[in-house]
Scaffold this motif. Structure first.
Motif, PDB file in Angstrom:
ATOM      1  N   VAL A 716       0.837  -1.204   0.000  1.00  0.00           N
ATOM      2  CA  VAL A 716       0.000   0.000   0.000  1.00  0.00           C
ATOM      3  C   VAL A 716       0.870   1.251   0.000  1.00  0.00           C
ATOM      4  CG1 VAL A 716      -1.663   1.322   1.345  1.00  0.00           C
ATOM      5  CG2 VAL A 716      -1.939  -1.144   1.119  1.00  0.00           C
ATOM      6  N   VAL A 717       1.906   1.240   0.857  1.00  0.00           N
ATOM      7  CA  VAL A 717       2.795   2.399   0.934  1.00  0.00           C
ATOM      8  C   VAL A 717       3.502   2.621  -0.410  1.00  0.00           C
ATOM      9  CG1 VAL A 717       4.871   3.317   1.998  1.00  0.00           C
ATOM     10  CG2 VAL A 717       3.113   2.238   3.408  1.00  0.00           C
ATOM     11  N   LEU A 718       4.017   1.538  -1.013  1.00  0.00           N
ATOM     12  CA  LEU A 718       4.717   1.663  -2.290  1.00  0.00           C
ATOM     13  C   LEU A 718       3.782   2.117  -3.404  1.00  0.00           C
ATOM     14  CD1 LEU A 718       6.999  -1.485  -2.143  1.00  0.00           C
ATOM     15  CD2 LEU A 718       7.737   0.897  -2.062  1.00  0.00           C
ATOM     16  N   SER A 719       2.545   1.695  -3.371  1.00  0.00           N
ATOM     17  CA  SER A 719       1.577   2.152  -4.378  1.00  0.00           C
ATOM     18  C   SER A 719       1.361   3.652  -4.264  1.00  0.00           C
ATOM     19  CB  SER A 719       0.245   1.416  -4.208  1.00  0.00           C
ATOM     20  OG  SER A 719       0.399   0.052  -4.462  1.00  0.00           O
ATOM     21  N   VAL A 720       1.275   4.126  -3.029  1.00  0.00           N
ATOM     22  CA  VAL A 720       1.112   5.562  -2.810  1.00  0.00           C
ATOM     23  C   VAL A 720       2.349   6.315  -3.285  1.00  0.00           C
ATOM     24  CG1 VAL A 720       0.835   7.358  -1.063  1.00  0.00           C
ATOM     25  CG2 VAL A 720      -0.500   5.243  -0.907  1.00  0.00           C
ATOM     26  N   VAL A 721       3.550   5.767  -2.943  1.00  0.00           N
ATOM     27  CA  VAL A 721       4.798   6.411  -3.348  1.00  0.00           C
ATOM     28  C   VAL A 721       4.905   6.468  -4.884  1.00  0.00           C
ATOM     29  CG1 VAL A 721       7.300   6.167  -3.370  1.00  0.00           C
ATOM     30  CG2 VAL A 721       6.026   5.867  -1.246  1.00  0.00           C
ATOM     31  N   LEU A 722       4.601   5.380  -5.544  1.00  0.00           N
ATOM     32  CA  LEU A 722       4.667   5.355  -7.010  1.00  0.00           C
ATOM     33  C   LEU A 722       3.675   6.331  -7.627  1.00  0.00           C
ATOM     34  CD1 LEU A 722       5.009   1.515  -7.680  1.00  0.00           C
ATOM     35  CD2 LEU A 722       6.692   3.276  -8.256  1.00  0.00           C
ATOM     36  N   ARG A 723       2.479   6.360  -7.056  1.00  0.00           N
ATOM     37  CA  ARG A 723       1.444   7.233  -7.608  1.00  0.00           C
ATOM     38  C   ARG A 723       1.806   8.697  -7.428  1.00  0.00           C
ATOM     39  NH1 ARG A 723      -3.036   6.852 -11.018  1.00  0.00           N
ATOM     40  NH2 ARG A 723      -4.340   8.683 -10.642  1.00  0.00           N
ATOM     41  N   VAL A 724       2.248   9.039  -6.235  1.00  0.00           N
ATOM     42  CA  VAL A 724       2.544  10.438  -5.931  1.00  0.00           C
ATOM     43  C   VAL A 724       3.869  10.866  -6.550  1.00  0.00           C
ATOM     44  CG1 VAL A 724       3.026  12.096  -4.078  1.00  0.00           C
ATOM     45  CG2 VAL A 724       1.198  10.388  -3.798  1.00  0.00           C
ATOM     46  N   GLY A 725       4.876  10.035  -6.420  1.00  0.00           N
ATOM     47  CA  GLY A 725       6.209  10.428  -6.856  1.00  0.00           C
ATOM     48  C   GLY A 725       6.502  10.177  -8.324  1.00  0.00           C
ATOM     49  N   TYR A 726       5.821   9.228  -8.923  1.00  0.00           N
ATOM     50  CA  TYR A 726       6.179   8.848 -10.297  1.00  0.00           C
ATOM     51  C   TYR A 726       4.999   8.815 -11.256  1.00  0.00           C
ATOM     52  CZ  TYR A 726      10.449   7.507  -7.914  1.00  0.00           C
ATOM     53  OH  TYR A 726      11.608   7.534  -7.156  1.00  0.00           O
ATOM     54  N   GLY A 727       3.812   9.174 -10.785  1.00  0.00           N
ATOM     55  CA  GLY A 727       2.655   9.241 -11.648  1.00  0.00           C
ATOM     56  C   GLY A 727       1.933   7.907 -11.767  1.00  0.00           C
ATOM     57  N   ASP A 728       0.893   7.945 -12.581  1.00  0.00           N
ATOM     58  CA  ASP A 728       0.112   6.720 -12.764  1.00  0.00           C
ATOM     59  C   ASP A 728       0.854   5.774 -13.695  1.00  0.00           C
ATOM     60  OD1 ASP A 728      -0.167   7.840 -15.256  1.00  0.00           O
ATOM     61  OD2 ASP A 728      -2.271   8.405 -14.992  1.00  0.00           O
ATOM     62  N   VAL A 729       0.200   4.684 -14.008  1.00  0.00           N
ATOM     63  CA  VAL A 729       0.843   3.660 -14.835  1.00  0.00           C
ATOM     64  C   VAL A 729       1.200   4.210 -16.214  1.00  0.00           C
ATOM     65  CG1 VAL A 729       0.494   1.427 -15.927  1.00  0.00           C
ATOM     66  CG2 VAL A 729      -0.341   1.797 -13.603  1.00  0.00           C
ATOM     67  N   VAL A 730       0.303   5.025 -16.789  1.00  0.00           N
ATOM     68  CA  VAL A 730       0.559   5.593 -18.124  1.00  0.00           C
ATOM     69  C   VAL A 730       1.780   6.495 -18.091  1.00  0.00           C
ATOM     70  CG1 VAL A 730      -0.377   7.063 -19.935  1.00  0.00           C
ATOM     71  CG2 VAL A 730      -1.867   5.415 -18.773  1.00  0.00           C
ATOM     72  N   ARG A 731       1.858   7.361 -17.072  1.00  0.00           N
ATOM     73  CA  ARG A 731       2.998   8.288 -17.007  1.00  0.00           C
ATOM     74  C   ARG A 731       4.303   7.536 -16.781  1.00  0.00           C
ATOM     75  NH1 ARG A 731       6.390  10.617 -18.296  1.00  0.00           N
ATOM     76  NH2 ARG A 731       7.385  12.523 -17.533  1.00  0.00           N
ATOM     77  N   ARG A 732       4.250   6.506 -15.968  1.00  0.00           N
ATOM     78  CA  ARG A 732       5.484   5.745 -15.733  1.00  0.00           C
ATOM     79  C   ARG A 732       5.929   5.026 -17.012  1.00  0.00           C
ATOM     80  NH1 ARG A 732       2.694   4.310 -10.914  1.00  0.00           N
ATOM     81  NH2 ARG A 732       2.432   2.142 -11.609  1.00  0.00           N
ATOM     82  N   GLY A 733       4.950   4.530 -17.756  1.00  0.00           N
ATOM     83  CA  GLY A 733       5.305   3.902 -19.027  1.00  0.00           C
ATOM     84  C   GLY A 733       5.869   4.913 -20.024  1.00  0.00           C
ATOM     85  N   GLN A 734       5.296   6.136 -20.039  1.00  0.00           N
ATOM     86  CA  GLN A 734       5.787   7.186 -20.931  1.00  0.00           C
ATOM     87  C   GLN A 734       7.214   7.567 -20.565  1.00  0.00           C
ATOM     88  OE1 GLN A 734       3.502  10.797 -20.737  1.00  0.00           O
ATOM     89  NE2 GLN A 734       4.166  11.475 -22.749  1.00  0.00           N
TER      90      GLN A 734
END
Length: 769
Positions: A716-734
């Protein structure tokens, strides 16, 4: 080295997305643009140096607005423009086809109906442009596009907008080879310049070569100003039309509408064609042309009175004589007008008893001149060359004068019997004299007078028997050979060493391309200097030495440029531009030979510092030639500096992006992997429950349950960190795609930067720095 294709997202100008570069010219760069609806346009973005010139923007806006009124047939119509943009731009209809320049170079000259269609369509475009009050001023094969539905003229209305602004300090608007004489001389321009350019374009289209082809820029200018065009391979009726368009006098050229009428009417041969005014020859003394038949009372004196029912343009025949000829008197050669008293009124009356067919040549025997017959045209009054004292009563050039049977030569309304006096008069009236030497018939007549009538042995026969590409030089040679005692003059300007030192005391006209630079280029030629050296002077060999130095310097400059273009990648497409006028300036004033200004561009300054070492290491004419080569290469240095900035800035940006993206992507992928492992650990929760309920190894079950709970919390914590710090799945893929894109660009950019730096290293070796 050309600029690389845009690696980032396409640039947008106005409503157009710039897809790719189509070419670069003196005013800006042209891109293929796409509008939102998918339509395409040619978008010309003007150079950034224009942005600070408010007067230019005002003129450009006015000219674009005027150009919009040009009818859209046979031109690339203007679609949109913004003179107020940071970089002014103009969008025109995109023509999908080659330029006339490229088509002729690749496929050969146009022939037959294809050439006729090209001529009519481009003349129609000119008529439309001129009807809107616009003058193109740079019509050339590169500005004619060959579309599937016919040729189109492009780039009209831009040259005029910039001609009087400060940005034209870089050169005269136009392209040498297609510029009218009045353009080269800086005179007032009219729409006639476009007609001249049209004629030159048609010569290129029909033959694959320029109308005024010559090996150097100076000789091309000279031939345009005073020589004749090369129309050898152009068939009638187009040849006659083109010849009229290439007249030196703009007032004698047809306007665009008349030109179109000529092409549609299809005149045959070299006679007058509809729509073009024929300027009559000067009226002789007494107002009667002695070569014409006297008219009947009240009849138009330019025409013979017709008989009823007979073509009024033809003379009535008599006694079976060809009706296209003037009816002769009985027994007289029907091809000639019967003279009164047996003397041809178109010739000088010969002495009594002299064969009238020989009286105009040196074969006529000496004797007292017969009085002029009644009705014969009297030569106009004017000074007759006074004979120099000496045996035989010879004139200024050693020719016998004042002796019966010597015919006169008329120049500018004055009667001459001495070539020396004629040469002096021609030197004083250069414009009229150069017309004589520029016209093959007039030049041949002068040669016949000198060689046949006077038996001249001083003047080089080739001046009259060969085609004269440079009438100015031919005239100067005639004067120098006939009257070497006169001070040297060329095109009405004094050409003594003192005069040359004054004219070539300031290099700025040559550097900026001001109209005076064309005049200087015509003088700065070894053959001209050697001709000027034929005149008597305190130091007879001074002009010869200067010509030899000019030759050596020009050769050294061209060799230096060839060395650079052969060994440096960025110079391979650079054209040599070693200006002889600049060389002559430096030869006459060595103190002016200083490095060119870098314009505040440190990259240009670095190149100049490197190249100028060759100048410092080369004394005499070689150093002067190297200096002129560097001045001529300044546009290349500016392009290299821009390219270097582009490549280095692009490399720095992409490398920084790559480094930043690499760190982020690595971290985001690390967190993603950890979260994946945590998700795998959740499977321990049901296993731990099962083990605990079995009563066996309860500690193991408790451990698995605890780890599962911790893994759930971590996920849960890592999901929040990824979402906040690195964007959603689309942005991370971009972000991963951006990293891969940057990684793909880096090798090319690195190679480009290394090539540029290698050029600088090699240039230092070439110049010994």
């Amino acid at each position: 080295m050309d600029d690389p294709a845009e690696a980032s997202a396409p640039r947008t100008v106005g409503g157009y997305r710039l897809v790719r570069s189509l070419g670069r010219g003196g005013f800006g760069e042209v891109f293929l643009g796409e509008a939102g609806d998918g339509s395409r346009a040619a978008v010309k973005v003007l150079h950034a140096s224009w942005s600070g010139d408010a007067d230019m923007r005002r003129r450009f806006a006015a000219e674009v607005e005027q150009a919009r009124r040009v009818s859209g047939f046979c031109i690339a119509a203007i679609l949109d423009a913004d003179p107020e943009a940071e970089q002014p731009w103009i969008a025109t209809e995109f023509i999908d086809g080659p330029t006339l320049q490229r088509a002729v170079a690749e496929e050969g000259p146009r022939r037959g109906m294809e050439l006729q269609r090209l001529a009519v369509n481009t003349a129609t475009a000119l008529a439309a442009i001129h009807a809107a009050g616009v003058v193109h001023r740079d019509l050339k094969p590169d500005n004619i596009m060959l579309a599937a539905d016919g040729p189109r003229v492009i780039d009209f209305g831009i040259a005029r907008a910039v001609e009087t602004t400060s940005v034209t300090a870089s050169g005269v608007v136009g392209t040498i080879g297609y510029m009218a004489p009045e353009q080269l001389e800086g005179a007032r321009l009219t729409s006639a310049v476009d007609v001249f350019s049209w004629g030159a374009v048609m010569v290129y289209a029909a033959t694959g070569r320029e109308a005024f082809q010559a090996p150097t820029q100076a000789s091309r200018i000279a031939r345009i100003l005073s020589g004749g065009p090369d129309l050898e391979d152009i068939a009638e009726p187009l040849r006659s039309v083109v010849e009229r368009c290439l007249d030196k006098d703009p007032d004698r050229r047809p306007d665009a509408s008349s030109l179109l009428n000529l092409l549609i009417a299809g005149p045959q041969g070299g006679g007058p064609a509809p729509g073009v005014a024929v300027h009559p020859a000067p009226v002789p003394v007494s107002g009667v042309d002695p070569t014409r038949v006297a008219p009947a009372h009240g009849v138009d004196p330019t025409r013979v009175a017709p008989v009823h029912g007979v073509d009024p343009t033809r003379v009535v025949p008599s006694h079976g004589v060809d009706p296209t000829r003037v009816a002769p008197a009985h027994g007289v050669d029907p091809t000639r007008v019967a003279p009164p008293h047996g003397v041809d009124p178109t010739r000088v009356a010969p002495p009594h008893g002299v064969d009238p067919t020989r009286s105009y040549t040196g074969l006529a025997p000496a004797g007292p001149a017969a009085p002029a017959a009644a009705g014969t045209a009297t030569p106009p009054p004017g000074p007759v060359s006074a004979p120099r004292p000496g045996p035989g009563n010879t004139g200024a050039s050693g020719y016998h004068t004042g002796v019966g049977g010597v015919p006169p030569y008329h120049f500018a309304g004055i009667r001459f019997t001495d070539p020396g006096a004629l040469a002096e008069a021609m030197q004083g009236n250069w414009a009229a004299a150069v017309r004589v030497f520029g016209d093959a018939t007039e030049r041949a007549a002068l040669g016949a007078w000198l060689m046949d009538d006077l038996g001249d042995t001083l003047v080089d026969r080739s001046l009259f028997r060969r085609h004269a590409d440079d009438a100015n030089l031919a005239l100067a040679s005639f004067i120098a050979q006939t009257r070497p005692d006169l001070p040297p003059v060329f095109r009405g300007r004094g050409a003594t060493m003192t005069d040359l030192g004054g004219l070539f005391s300031d290099p700025r006209p040559v550097i900026t391309g001001a109209p005076m630079s064309n005049e200087m280029a015509l003088l700065a030629r070894p053959e001209v200097l050697r001709t000027m050296g034929l005149h008597h002077a305190p130091d007879p060999a001074a002009h010869q030495r200067l010509a030899d130095s000019l030759d050596a310097a020009e050769h050294a400059g061209n060799t230096f440029h060839q060395e650079l273009s052969g060994r440096l990648a960025g110079w391979r497409s650079a054209s040599p531009n070693v200006n002889p006028a600049l060389i002559l300036t430096f030869l006459l004033h060595p103190e002016l030979m200083v490095p060119p200004h870098d314009g505040g561009d440190s990259g240009v300054g670095e190149w100049i510092d490197i190249l100028w070492r060759r100048v410092d290491a080369s004394p005499g004419p070689a150093g002067v030639g190297h200096a002129a080569a560097i001045y001529g290469a300044v546009p290349t240095l500016q392009a290299l500096s821009r390219q270097r900035r582009y490549w280095e800035e692009r490399y720095t940006k992409v490398a920084t992006e790559h480094e930043s993206l690499h760190g982020k992507v690595v971290q985001q992928q690390r967190y993603f992997q950890i979260r994946r492992y945590c998700n795998y650990a959740l499977f321990g929760f049901p296993i731990g429950i099962v083990i605990g309920m079995s009563g066996q190894a309860e500690w193991l079950g408790d451990l698995l349950v605890t780890l599962s709970v911790l893994a759930l919390a971590a996920s849960v914590v890592l999901s929040v960190v990824l979402r906040v710090g690195y964007g959603d799945v689309v942005r991370r893929g971009q972000r991963v795609m951006e990293l891969n894109n940057a990684a793909a660009q880096l090798p090319e950019l690195t190679s480009g930067v290394e090539r540029i730096r290698a050029d600088l290293v090699h240039a230092r070796r070439i110049t010994g720095g």
